[in-house]
Scaffold this active site. Structure first.
Site, PDB file in Angstrom:
ATOM      1  N   GLU A  90    -111.355  14.719  51.555  1.00 16.62           N
ATOM      2  CA  GLU A  90    -111.511  14.016  51.931  1.00 16.62           C
ATOM      3  C   GLU A  90    -110.663  13.009  53.310  1.00 16.62           C
ATOM      4  O   GLU A  90    -109.190  12.777  53.005  1.00 16.62           O
ATOM      5  CB  GLU A  90    -112.013  12.902  51.725  1.00 16.62           C
ATOM      6  CG  GLU A  90    -112.738  13.380  50.246  1.00 16.62           C
ATOM      7  CD  GLU A  90    -113.529  12.144  49.545  1.00 16.62           C
ATOM      8  OE1 GLU A  90    -114.405  12.417  48.351  1.00 16.62           O
ATOM      9  OE2 GLU A  90    -112.946  10.577  49.788  1.00 16.62           O
ATOM     10  N   CYS A 116    -106.946   7.636  57.658  1.00 10.55           N
ATOM     11  CA  CYS A 116    -106.800   7.887  56.211  1.00 10.55           C
ATOM     12  C   CYS A 116    -106.374   9.334  55.976  1.00 10.55           C
ATOM     13  O   CYS A 116    -107.562  10.088  55.424  1.00 10.55           O
ATOM     14  CB  CYS A 116    -107.101   6.692  55.188  1.00 10.55           C
ATOM     15  SG  CYS A 116    -107.089   7.327  53.154  1.00 10.55           S
ATOM     16  N   CYS A 123    -105.215  15.612  42.285  1.00 10.15           N
ATOM     17  CA  CYS A 123    -103.691  14.592  41.595  1.00 10.15           C
ATOM     18  C   CYS A 123    -103.482  15.169  40.511  1.00 10.15           C
ATOM     19  O   CYS A 123    -104.611  14.412  39.705  1.00 10.15           O
ATOM     20  CB  CYS A 123    -104.612  12.759  41.840  1.00 10.15           C
ATOM     21  SG  CYS A 123    -102.920  12.831  42.331  1.00 10.15           S
ATOM     22  N   CYS A 127    -104.330   8.616  37.346  1.00 11.94           N
ATOM     23  CA  CYS A 127    -104.772   7.182  37.315  1.00 11.94           C
ATOM     24  C   CYS A 127    -106.149   7.283  36.676  1.00 11.94           C
ATOM     25  O   CYS A 127    -107.120   8.018  37.233  1.00 11.94           O
ATOM     26  CB  CYS A 127    -104.568   6.180  38.541  1.00 11.94           C
ATOM     27  SG  CYS A 127    -102.501   6.945  39.171  1.00 11.94           S
ATOM     28  N   CYS A 130    -109.237   5.621  39.425  1.00 12.53           N
ATOM     29  CA  CYS A 130    -109.279   6.542  40.201  1.00 12.53           C
ATOM     30  C   CYS A 130    -109.880   7.879  40.190  1.00 12.53           C
ATOM     31  O   CYS A 130    -109.605   8.329  39.582  1.00 12.53           O
ATOM     32  CB  CYS A 130    -107.823   6.777  40.786  1.00 12.53           C
ATOM     33  SG  CYS A 130    -107.735   8.072  42.216  1.00 12.53           S
ATOM     34  N   GLY A 173    -105.213  12.332  46.266  1.00 14.54           N
ATOM     35  CA  GLY A 173    -102.929  12.929  46.174  1.00 14.54           C
ATOM     36  C   GLY A 173    -102.282  12.224  45.796  1.00 14.54           C
ATOM     37  O   GLY A 173    -102.742  10.846  46.828  1.00 14.54           O
ATOM     38  N   GLU A 174    -101.152  12.930  45.292  1.00 16.84           N
ATOM     39  CA  GLU A 174    -100.160  12.081  45.485  1.00 16.84           C
ATOM     40  C   GLU A 174     -98.816  12.267  46.671  1.00 16.84           C
ATOM     41  O   GLU A 174     -98.167  13.263  46.195  1.00 16.84           O
ATOM     42  CB  GLU A 174     -99.210  11.609  43.876  1.00 16.84           C
ATOM     43  CG  GLU A 174     -97.783  11.060  44.189  1.00 16.84           C
ATOM     44  CD  GLU A 174     -97.427   9.510  44.644  1.00 16.84           C
ATOM     45  OE1 GLU A 174     -98.631   9.168  44.140  1.00 16.84           O
ATOM     46  OE2 GLU A 174     -96.223   9.881  45.611  1.00 16.84           O
ATOM     47  N   SER A 205     -97.776   6.225  51.116  1.00 16.38           N
ATOM     48  CA  SER A 205     -98.983   5.369  49.876  1.00 16.38           C
ATOM     49  C   SER A 205     -98.038   6.223  49.241  1.00 16.38           C
ATOM     50  O   SER A 205     -98.699   7.579  48.875  1.00 16.38           O
ATOM     51  CB  SER A 205     -99.973   5.390  49.927  1.00 16.38           C
ATOM     52  OG  SER A 205    -100.652   4.263  48.988  1.00 16.38           O
ATOM     53  N   SER A 228     -97.891   1.659  45.023  1.00 17.80           N
ATOM     54  CA  SER A 228     -99.181   1.262  44.412  1.00 17.80           C
ATOM     55  C   SER A 228     -98.891   1.516  43.105  1.00 17.80           C
ATOM     56  O   SER A 228     -98.254   1.753  42.251  1.00 17.80           O
ATOM     57  CB  SER A 228     -99.789   2.842  44.266  1.00 17.80           C
ATOM     58  OG  SER A 228    -100.894   2.955  45.731  1.00 17.80           O
ATOM     59  N   ASN A 304    -113.030  -0.588  42.808  1.00 20.08           N
ATOM     60  CA  ASN A 304    -114.158   0.183  43.214  1.00 20.08           C
ATOM     61  C   ASN A 304    -114.885   0.747  42.425  1.00 20.08           C
ATOM     62  O   ASN A 304    -114.511   1.594  42.349  1.00 20.08           O
ATOM     63  CB  ASN A 304    -114.393   0.545  44.820  1.00 20.08           C
ATOM     64  CG  ASN A 304    -115.653   0.667  45.671  1.00 20.08           C
ATOM     65  OD1 ASN A 304    -116.476   0.282  45.067  1.00 20.08           O
ATOM     66  ND2 ASN A 304    -114.743   1.214  47.248  1.00 20.08           N
ATOM     67  N   CYS A 347    -110.942   6.284  47.268  1.00 19.90           N
ATOM     68  CA  CYS A 347    -110.971   7.520  47.505  1.00 19.90           C
ATOM     69  C   CYS A 347    -111.523   8.712  46.440  1.00 19.90           C
ATOM     70  O   CYS A 347    -111.430   8.073  45.300  1.00 19.90           O
ATOM     71  CB  CYS A 347    -109.437   8.079  47.826  1.00 19.90           C
ATOM     72  SG  CYS A 347    -108.572   8.103  46.226  1.00 19.90           S
TER      73      CYS A 347
END
Ligand code: SAH
Ligand code: SF4
Length: 359
Positions: A90, A116, A123, A127, A130, A173-174, A205, A228, A304, A347
């Site tokens: 995305e 973004c 990833c 987390c 996420c 992703g990181e 980020s 983060s 979210n 995301c």
């Protein structure tokens, strides 16, 4: 599955000049890519047919196609982009400021946008809050696949090449887990004869890979970082971000202090607020203490929710008291307005939704 060819967007202008002879042709192609947003060789009108044929054997022009798109009433547009191998990720077009008109209706200031971008399909960090993490890790994106997200979104929104745009590496992703391709993309974005997006318009980020924060800092690319953080003690942070066990809070704070930061700027700390987990004033107090001595700005993010999650969105009152506490104690603090709240905002959510619709 089609073969993965490198893209013309994988290269800096200097590299492209080595691949394409004579040099003025490389310059023309660079202009086709970044000033005219060419998506195929046919678009490149002044390039000889034989050169285009030769190049097309080895390189694809734009490695992305738009697979799905959701537009919010606030101007946010979320894109699901398909890669050459059929994988998807995305990118989001965010309207940060409306255009300003004078009393005659003339535009005095154009609207401001931020893109973004994603850096990986999936990833590895995992987390627990996420949605991207739920699908696991598929692969890194190449530099060209990162660059192409900005080209594709600018093109789709008729945003001229010389209009300013900001980039945040906050999609799937990181970024620091794909450091080589990330830094290459940052350099390609900065090219004077390309998109010309300076480092200070780019924010990386990270969930806090402290050793890689140092590596990025050593490269001195002029980019901003956003951390983060999400928790003020290692126990909760390790529950939310399992990788915290290897890169604890103190190691991140130390790395931030070593990072080269423009003296006029602040390091952004993102703090995802989850009801009953980290929304209490005791956490706010610890946060103030933790950030002492750092030119920091805190961005509070509402968790979210999505189907199947155990976490809840915090109340507006708790969010505001948390913010007020930080401000009262000298920290700059904003609450992220949930852009695209009427679409699949956080995301990983559009990808998940599209998958469900296909099934
Ligand atoms: N991997 C990097 C960048 C991508 S994640 C990082 O973690 O910083 C980008 C942001 O999306 C992070 O700040 C993360 O906290 C946020 N995010 C992830 N899941 C979310 C959710 N369910 N609700 C709100 N924000 C979320
Ligand atoms: Fe990866 Fe960032 Fe999601 Fe964590 S929040 S799983 S680091 S994309």
């Amino acid at each position: 599955m089609s073969e993965l060819k490198p893209s013309l967007m994988d290269y800096t202008q200097k590299e492209l000049t080595k691949l394409v002879k004579p040099a003025f042709r490389a310059k023309q192609i660079y202009s086709w890519l970044y000033h005219n947003y060419a998506s195929s060789y046919e678009d490149m009108k002044n390039i000889p047919k034989n050169l285009k044929e030769e190049l097309s054997q080895k390189y694809i022009v734009n490695p992305l196609t738009i697979a799905n798109k959701e537009e919010s009433i606030d101007g946010t547009i979320k894109y699901l982009l398909e890669l050459q191998d059929g994988k998807t990720m995305e990118a989001v077009w965010l309207k940060m400021k409306d255009e300003q008109l004078d009393c005659n209706g003339e535009v005095v200031q154009e609207a401001k946008y931020t893109i973004c971008v994603s850096t990986q399909v999936g990833c590895k960090v995992g987390c627990t809050f996420c949605l991207t993490a739920k699908g696991g890790f598929t692969r890194d994106l190449s530099a060209g696949e990162i660059v192409a997200q900005v080209v594709t979104l600018k093109k789709d929104n008729n945003h001229k090449h010389n209009r300013k745009i900001n980039i945040v590496y906050m999609g799937m992703g990181e970024p620091l887990d794909n450091l080589t391709n990330l830094t290459k993309a940052i350099e390609i974005f900065k090219e004077d004869e390309g998109l010309c997006i300076s480092g200070k318009r780019q924010t990386v980020s990270t969930s806090g890979l402290s050793s890689k924060i140092d590596k990025l800092g050593e490269m001195d690319l002029g980019v901003h970082i956003a951390i983060s953080l999400h928790a003020v003690d290692d126990k909760l942070r390790s529950e939310l971000i399992p990788m915290n066990k290897a890169h604890n809070i103190q190691s991140i704070i130390d790395a931030v202090k070593r990072f080269p930061i423009d003296t006029r700027k602040r390091v952004m700390f993102e703090y995802l607020v989850i009801k009953g987990k980290n929304d209490d004033l005791d956490s706010a107090k610890k946060l103030v203490k933790l950030l002492t001595g750092i030119k920091a700005k805190v961005n509070l993010i509402y968790f979210n929710p999505y189907p199947g999650t155990d976490y809840d969105r915090p109340s507006r009152e708790d969010m505001v008291s948390f913010q007020e506490y930080l401000i009262k104690h000298g920290l700059l603090c904003t609450i992220r307005d949930s852009k695209g709240i009427d679409i699949s905002a956080a995301c990983g959510q559009l990808k998940e939704k599209t998958k469900n619709e296909v099934i």
